[in-house]
Write a protein that holds these residues in place. Structure first.
Motif, short mmCIF file in Angstrom:
data_model
loop_
_atom_site.label_atom_id
_atom_site.label_comp_id
_atom_site.label_asym_id
_atom_site.label_seq_id
_atom_site.Cartn_x
_atom_site.Cartn_y
_atom_site.Cartn_z
N ARG A 629 -9.48 2.15 -9.22
CA ARG A 629 -9.85 2.10 -7.92
C ARG A 629 -9.51 0.83 -7.23
NH1 ARG A 629 -10.79 5.43 -4.42
NH2 ARG A 629 -11.79 6.93 -5.97
N THR A 630 -9.51 -0.21 -7.89
CA THR A 630 -9.29 -1.50 -7.33
C THR A 630 -7.60 -1.43 -7.13
OG1 THR A 630 -10.72 -2.85 -8.26
CG2 THR A 630 -9.06 -4.13 -7.40
N LEU A 631 -6.81 -1.21 -8.00
CA LEU A 631 -5.29 -0.94 -7.92
C LEU A 631 -5.03 0.05 -6.57
CD1 LEU A 631 -4.30 -0.66 -11.51
CD2 LEU A 631 -3.66 -2.40 -10.02
N TYR A 632 -5.96 1.16 -6.60
CA TYR A 632 -5.63 2.22 -5.39
C TYR A 632 -5.86 1.58 -4.11
CZ TYR A 632 -6.49 6.09 -2.56
OH TYR A 632 -6.43 7.09 -1.51
N ASN A 633 -7.09 0.97 -3.95
CA ASN A 633 -7.17 0.09 -2.78
C ASN A 633 -6.50 -0.79 -2.24
OD1 ASN A 633 -9.56 1.73 -2.29
ND2 ASN A 633 -10.98 0.33 -3.30
N PHE A 634 -5.85 -1.59 -3.53
CA PHE A 634 -4.68 -2.66 -3.12
C PHE A 634 -3.49 -1.91 -2.55
CE2 PHE A 634 -2.45 -6.60 -5.33
CZ PHE A 634 -2.09 -7.02 -4.11
N ALA A 635 -3.26 -1.03 -3.26
CA ALA A 635 -1.84 -0.13 -2.86
C ALA A 635 -1.94 0.39 -1.48
CB ALA A 635 -1.66 0.98 -3.69
N MET A 636 -3.36 0.71 -0.77
CA MET A 636 -3.43 1.13 0.48
C MET A 636 -3.26 0.01 1.40
SD MET A 636 -4.86 4.60 0.69
CE MET A 636 -6.39 4.38 1.89
#
Length: 709
Positions: A629-636
């Motif tokens: 989830r953190t990796l996804y939000n960082f990508a966003m």
């Protein structure tokens, strides 16, 4: 005079209060340990200088020294500093320009440990909990500062590790604790004055009656106290075993207190197995040769010397608990213990030139080695070996057993070697399998079967089974088991909180809210209960009530970072001011709080402050690598900052961590489409089109039509 002694005994402990589930027959049975010196002055004086006699005390300004230490894994600086007549342990970090940030400190109220090997510093909270402070002092190399065991990691517990009754049991005299606090699963508290050091009664039993008879010159003086020399070898050895037998300090469990006994109920001379059962890794699991800090009894019992003695080689064959020889006297003392059995053999070998004539048998056959669990300290290896392993004194990285590295297998009974085939034994042996998650797969059915066979089993077994279901992700079964435990133990708030959490996890939020309201009616000062109420209200959609509950939790326990993090979430969702301050306060309390860093990063990214957001995304991922989830939000956030190459890399990492992460797969497909990679986009969209979430499936199908018209 007798009345004064009796009053002192009641004041120093009050066994009826601290004992929990034992009758009140022992109430007031303990004397002020200072009274022992009147008749046993010489022994009292030498014992006071032993490690046991100096095991726990208030800080002495003369004995405290300033110190500092940089802990690289958590990027934190720790220091010990005097302010007036008090000492404090302080932690801070440095920001990008070198300014101190996340400053946090606690007063040192007690010192645990004699200093022979180490000292640990403790803080006493307003609620009478004892908290272990992260930085410790080690005697090796002339004295050095380093992290306490278990803290050499980026996500250590900080200033939050509670000192449980198991710690206090072996490091101090018996404290006076409320009956309610002696219950299994209750949080340990230490109201009133605390003893300072292990006293005579740890090995000799309650001493007040003995002193009264001695003062009166009455008969029965000797019978009123335990003299270990008059006990059987087994009972005598158990006096040492109570604290010096630890098969491992890593999660197993090493021991399990019987659920029908209080935390300090054991009395010297009674069978230790009536109170504690000791466990080990299963034979053949590759863990039999471990060398840890409290391994003395465990290692000596593996020695040929012990095995050949038929159990007669006990601790007191070498050790005098009342006095510790030092220097040359110590070498002569321990050599004489070896020569009782090996004198002729040694003399023949020396005469033949095959053995040194130099003294100090222990230096070669019981060398000091660095321990696997307390990596900043050395200890004597009590595995007496003809050819011991090479000395292991080189620095060693701390090992952490969690997740894939944790032991997952049978938990084997170690001491006593066997138990009678009773329902009680079946229950305790099954409970040991699941207490620290070592053998959930095999242990859950064993415990469930044992409970079914014993319908009147204590409520603790139901609660232990419920915890095991929770730990294995079987939440519906956990709810059922918690309900049964709560039925048998009504009004017990720690159990009510466990049940409420399971109810919330299974969507039964209305019932969870009602249960929690009853819990805080019983214990209005329970910050954890108020925080759980906030989580329930949030899941019910009442964000105002959730915020109020989180504020209450934070007010009751200002050091509870979860309350500040949860409050920040509600404020960020509602647009109320203060969310950023809440997240930053949670991080100040607990810098290794991945969720707070991730939430602050999302907030900063949404406000357009990408560089500060990056700092907290990266901090969250250092603490919890591979969090999808953190990796996804960082990508966003990276995508909004037009850093598409790195955004793609973070999305790929998120999918590597969780291949079923539908939103991440759709977003990756969109990025691939934007850069002209229709083949790669289509491959990801076909996987997303089979996702169980209908929203993900619909978005994937729409995009697939664009890729393949």
């Amino acid at each position: 005079m007798l009345a004064a002694v009796a009053a002192a005994g009641a004041a120093i402990l009050g066994v009826g209060a601290q004992n929990g589930r034992r009758s009140g027959a022992d109430a007031g049975a303990y004397a002020d340990p200072a009274a022992c010196a009147a008749c046993h002055g010489r022994i009292s004086e030498t014992y006071r200088l032993t490690g046991m006699g100096r095991s726990f005390h208030k800080p002495s300004l003369a004995g405290m020294v300033p110190g500092s230490y940089y802990h690289a894994p958590s990027d934190s600086y720790f220091s010990m500093a005097r302010r007036g007549e008090e000492y404090f342990q302080r932690r801070h970090q440095l920001d990008a320009v070198g300014r101190e940030t996340n400053v946090f400190e606690k007063r040192v109220d007690y010192v645990m440990g004699s200093g022979n090997h180490a000292r640990t510093y403790l803080h006493r909270t307003p609620g009478n909990a004892l908290i272990e402070l992260p930085l410790g002092w080690y005697a090796e190399s002339g004295g050095a500062w380093a992290m306490n065991p278990g803290y050499d990691r980026p996500d250590h517990e900080g200033f939050r590790r509670r000192i449980g009754y198991d710690c206090m049991f072996c490091h101090n005299g018996y404290p006076r604790i409320p009956t309610s606090a002696a219950q299994t699963f209750a949080e340990p508290v230490y109201p009133g004055a605390l003893p300072e050091g292990i006293d005579c009664q740890r090995c000799h039993g309650p001493g007040l009656r003995h002193i009264q008879l001695a003062k009166a010159g009455a008969a029965g003086i000797r019978a009123a106290i335990v003299n270990p020399a008059r006990l059987s070898p087994e009972r005598r050895e158990e006096i040492c075993i109570q604290c010096h037998l630890e098969s491992t300090s890593f999660p197993l469990p090493n021991s399990l207190a019987r659920y029908d006994r209080g935390p300090f109920a054991y009395r010297p001379g009674e069978p230790l197995s009536n109170y504690w059962l000791f466990f080990d890794h299963a034979p053949g699991s590759g863990r039999g040769d471990k060398f840890e800090f409290v391994n003395a009894v465990y290692r000596i019992r593996q020695s040929k010397c012990f095995l050949a003695s038929d159990g007669k080689l006990g601790c007191t064959a070498c050790h005098n608990p009342h006095d510790v020889p030092r220097g040359g006297q110590a070498i002569r003392h321990y050599d004489s213990a070896c020569r009782r059995c090996h004198a002729a053999e040694i003399d023949r070998a020396v005469a033949a030139g095959s053995h040194t004539a130099a003294p100090d048998c222990a230096a070669c056959h019981m060398p000091k080695r660095r321990t696997e669990d307390v990596v900043h300290a050395f200890a004597t290896d009590h595995l007496i070996a003809r050819r011991p392993p090479a000395e292991s004194l080189s620095p060693m990285a701390e090992r952490h057993e969690a997740g894939e590295s944790a032991y997952r297998g049978e938990v084997a009974l170690y001491y006593p070697p066997k138990l009678p085939a009773t329902a009680d034994a079946e229950l305790h042996l099954a409970a040991a399998q699941v207490v620290n998650k070592s053998n959930l797969e095999g242990g859950i059915p064993l415990l469930a079967t044992a409970i079914a066979r014993s319908p009147n089993a204590r409520w603790e077994f139901q609660a232990t089974l419920a915890d095991a279901y929770r730990d294995s992700g079987q939440w519906q079964k956990a709810v059922k088991a918690y309900r049964e435990a709560a039925r048998r133990k009504p009004g017990f708030t720690p159990l009510m909180l466990r049940l409420a959490s399971a109810l919330r996890r299974t969507g039964q939020t209305t019932e969870a809210a009602s249960l929690l309201r009853r819990a805080v009616a019983i214990d209005a000062g329970n910050a954890a209960a108020w925080h759980e109420i906030g989580l329930v209200e949030h899941s019910l959609g009442d964000k105002a009530a959730a915020a109020a509950a989180f504020e209450k939790a934070a007010a009751l326990d200002p050091d509870l970072p979860e309350a500040r993090n949860s409050l920040g979430i509600v404020r960020s969702e509602t647009g109320a001011p203060g969310a950023e301050a809440d997240f930053r306060e949670a991080i100040r309390i607990q810098p290794a709080y991945a969720d707070a860093h991730a939430n602050l990063a999302n907030l900063l990214a949404g406000a357009g402050d990408f560089e500060k957001a990056r700092h907290h995304f990266e901090a969250a991922l250092r603490i919890r690598p591979g969090d999808a989830r953190t990796l996804y939000n960082f990508a966003m956030a990276l995508g909004r900052a037009r850093q598409y190459v790195e955004a793609q890399r973070q999305l790929e990492a998120a999918l590597n961590a969780d291949p079923e992460f539908g939103d991440a797969r759709v977003l990756l497909a969109q990025m691939l489409l934007a850069k002209g990679d229709a083949v790669g986009a289509a491959a990801n969209l076909r996987k997303a089109a089979a996702h169980p979430d209908p929203t993900v499936r619909q978005r994937a199908a729409e995009l697939l039509r664009q890729v393949s018209p």
